[in-house]
Motif scaffolding. Structure first.
Motif, PDB file in Angstrom:
ATOM      1  N   PRO A  98       0.798  -1.227   0.000  1.00  0.00           N
ATOM      2  CA  PRO A  98       0.000   0.000   0.000  1.00  0.00           C
ATOM      3  C   PRO A  98       0.830   1.276   0.000  1.00  0.00           C
ATOM      4  O   PRO A  98       1.963   1.283   0.463  1.00  0.00           O
ATOM      5  N   TYR A  99       0.244   2.349  -0.538  1.00  0.00           N
ATOM      6  CA  TYR A  99       0.881   3.656  -0.484  1.00  0.00           C
ATOM      7  C   TYR A  99       0.399   4.443   0.724  1.00  0.00           C
ATOM      8  O   TYR A  99       0.974   5.476   1.060  1.00  0.00           O
ATOM      9  N   TYR A 100      -0.677   3.961   1.363  1.00  0.00           N
ATOM     10  CA  TYR A 100      -1.120   4.561   2.619  1.00  0.00           C
ATOM     11  C   TYR A 100      -2.025   3.573   3.339  1.00  0.00           C
ATOM     12  O   TYR A 100      -2.728   2.786   2.694  1.00  0.00           O
ATOM     13  N   ILE A 101      -1.980   3.606   4.676  1.00  0.00           N
ATOM     14  CA  ILE A 101      -2.884   2.778   5.475  1.00  0.00           C
ATOM     15  C   ILE A 101      -3.872   3.700   6.178  1.00  0.00           C
ATOM     16  O   ILE A 101      -3.523   4.444   7.098  1.00  0.00           O
ATOM     17  N   ALA A 102      -5.095   3.663   5.695  1.00  0.00           N
ATOM     18  CA  ALA A 102      -6.167   4.457   6.296  1.00  0.00           C
ATOM     19  C   ALA A 102      -6.884   3.601   7.348  1.00  0.00           C
ATOM     20  O   ALA A 102      -6.549   2.431   7.557  1.00  0.00           O
ATOM     21  N   HIS A 103      -7.870   4.182   7.995  1.00  0.00           N
ATOM     22  CA  HIS A 103      -8.611   3.475   9.046  1.00  0.00           C
ATOM     23  C   HIS A 103     -10.096   3.762   8.879  1.00  0.00           C
ATOM     24  O   HIS A 103     -10.499   4.921   8.769  1.00  0.00           O
ATOM     25  N   GLN A 104     -10.899   2.715   8.861  1.00  0.00           N
ATOM     26  CA  GLN A 104     -12.337   2.934   8.711  1.00  0.00           C
ATOM     27  C   GLN A 104     -12.910   3.547   9.975  1.00  0.00           C
ATOM     28  O   GLN A 104     -12.652   3.096  11.091  1.00  0.00           O
ATOM     29  N   ASP A 105     -13.703   4.594   9.795  1.00  0.00           N
ATOM     30  CA  ASP A 105     -14.318   5.299  10.913  1.00  0.00           C
ATOM     31  C   ASP A 105     -15.755   5.648  10.527  1.00  0.00           C
ATOM     32  O   ASP A 105     -16.278   5.105   9.551  1.00  0.00           O
ATOM     33  N   VAL A 106     -16.381   6.509  11.282  1.00  0.00           N
ATOM     34  CA  VAL A 106     -17.780   6.861  11.056  1.00  0.00           C
ATOM     35  C   VAL A 106     -17.932   8.383  11.014  1.00  0.00           C
ATOM     36  O   VAL A 106     -17.388   9.089  11.878  1.00  0.00           O
ATOM     37  N   LEU A 107     -18.667   8.874  10.014  1.00  0.00           N
ATOM     38  CA  LEU A 107     -18.991  10.294   9.894  1.00  0.00           C
ATOM     39  C   LEU A 107     -20.462  10.493  10.231  1.00  0.00           C
ATOM     40  O   LEU A 107     -21.327   9.773   9.703  1.00  0.00           O
ATOM     41  N   VAL A 108     -20.744  11.445  11.114  1.00  0.00           N
ATOM     42  CA  VAL A 108     -22.124  11.727  11.531  1.00  0.00           C
ATOM     43  C   VAL A 108     -22.358  13.230  11.502  1.00  0.00           C
ATOM     44  O   VAL A 108     -21.428  14.023  11.351  1.00  0.00           O
ATOM     45  N   ARG A 109     -23.615  13.632  11.648  1.00  0.00           N
ATOM     46  CA  ARG A 109     -23.910  15.060  11.728  1.00  0.00           C
ATOM     47  C   ARG A 109     -23.361  15.642  13.037  1.00  0.00           C
ATOM     48  O   ARG A 109     -23.153  14.926  14.013  1.00  0.00           O
ATOM     49  N   GLY A 110     -23.177  16.951  13.020  1.00  0.00           N
ATOM     50  CA  GLY A 110     -22.547  17.606  14.169  1.00  0.00           C
ATOM     51  C   GLY A 110     -23.275  17.423  15.483  1.00  0.00           C
ATOM     52  O   GLY A 110     -22.647  17.393  16.550  1.00  0.00           O
ATOM     53  N   ASP A 111     -24.601  17.293  15.439  1.00  0.00           N
ATOM     54  CA  ASP A 111     -25.360  17.150  16.684  1.00  0.00           C
ATOM     55  C   ASP A 111     -25.704  15.698  16.999  1.00  0.00           C
ATOM     56  O   ASP A 111     -26.504  15.423  17.897  1.00  0.00           O
TER      57      ASP A 111
END
Length: 282
Positions: A121-134
């Motif tokens: 790989p050229y980069y190792i990312a990490h799975q995460d979660v995106l949610v609304r600000g509130d």
């Protein structure tokens, strides 16, 4: 056609023998190591990673990585062409010969390695979660009974529902730009994929403003490592070795770290700056 690089000829010969044994047709001129022109598959809907610009070009971390790799393979300027791929099409486009390389947040998995060869790989990312600000959601477990965006061809949503066993309600989307639109409008409660992609989406939402529930945020509770590889035709071991050398050189001379700063330091993402451990060019 450019001459073959010193040090890769023996590897190419081994690739030919191995490919013949496996029934894979391999010709020297097919290797990306020797092409005078390259067609590179990229994403168009991942801000900060790979996105189409209003002028019709492409920009993002993956786009810059693709250009740098091509340059180190001796291919520059108009000899580099970008072609749009999606999570659902990139594999078949490599197999069909529609693209020579794919640099598109393309995680290396055992199933995919059976169909294409990966450099990196050229980069190792990490799975995460995106949610609304509130949003009260703090981790992947709290996605139970919530609406989760599903991009066809991605393995990210399956890691939530199958590997983690979280009974989220899947809402189909055409891509991650569509996921962001659904998140900001309240159609979905969360988007789960690699943190580089999520960081780009959050930055895009912050620029746009007007998101329902506030500017999206990453919950910072990663659930996996995502090894971003550069896909190419199955059996191109010579090309894989050459691209791996280009990636190594990019980290050794500071180019890769500079690109990570350029795209992700402004959004506060903590990124890794050391050269990843390569998978090997089987």
């Amino acid at each position: 056609m450019r001459g073959r690089r010193i040090g890769t000829a023996a590897l190419a010969a081994a690739s030919v023998l191995g490919a013949s044994a496996c029934g894979i047709a391999t010709a020297e001129e097919d290797s990306v190591a020797d092409k005078d022109q390259l067609v590179i598959g990229v994403n168009k809907d991942q801000p900060g990673v790979g996105a189409r610009t209003p002028g019709g070009g492409y920009e993002g971390f993956d786009i810059d990585i693709a250009r740098e790799v091509a340059k180190r393979l001796g291919v520059t300027g108009g000899n580099v062409t970008f072609k749009e791929v999606t999570s659902g099409t990139r594999q078949q486009m490599i197999k069909n010969g529609d693209v020579d390389l794919v640099v598109a947040s393309y995680s290396i998995t055992p199933d995919r390695k059976a169909e294409v060869t990966f450099a990196g790989p050229y980069y190792i990312a990490h799975q995460d979660v995106l949610v609304r600000g509130d949003s009260p959601i703090r981790n992947v477990r709290e996605l139970k009974d919530r609406n989760l965006c599903k991009v066809e061809g991605s393995v990210s949503y399956e890691r939530v529902t199958k590997e983690k066993g979280v009974a989220a309600k899947l809402v189909p989307a055409t891509g991650y730009a569509d996921c962001l639109d659904k998140l900001t409008k309240g159609t979905v409660d969360a988007v789960s994929t690699d943190d580089l992609i999520l960081a780009g989406l959050a930055a895009q939402a912050a620029k746009s403003g007007g998101a329902q529930g506030g500017t999206p945020k990453i919950v910072n509770a990663p659930i996996s490592d995502e090894n971003y590889g550069i896909g190419m035709r199955l059996g191109d071991a010579d090309g894989c070795a050459t691209v791996n050398k280009a990636i190594t050189d990019m980290y050794q001379d500071g180019t890769a770290q500079g690109l990570l700063r350029k795209w992700f330091a402004p959004v506060g993402l903590k990124y890794t700056t050391t050269v990843p451990q390569f998978e090997g060019c089987e």
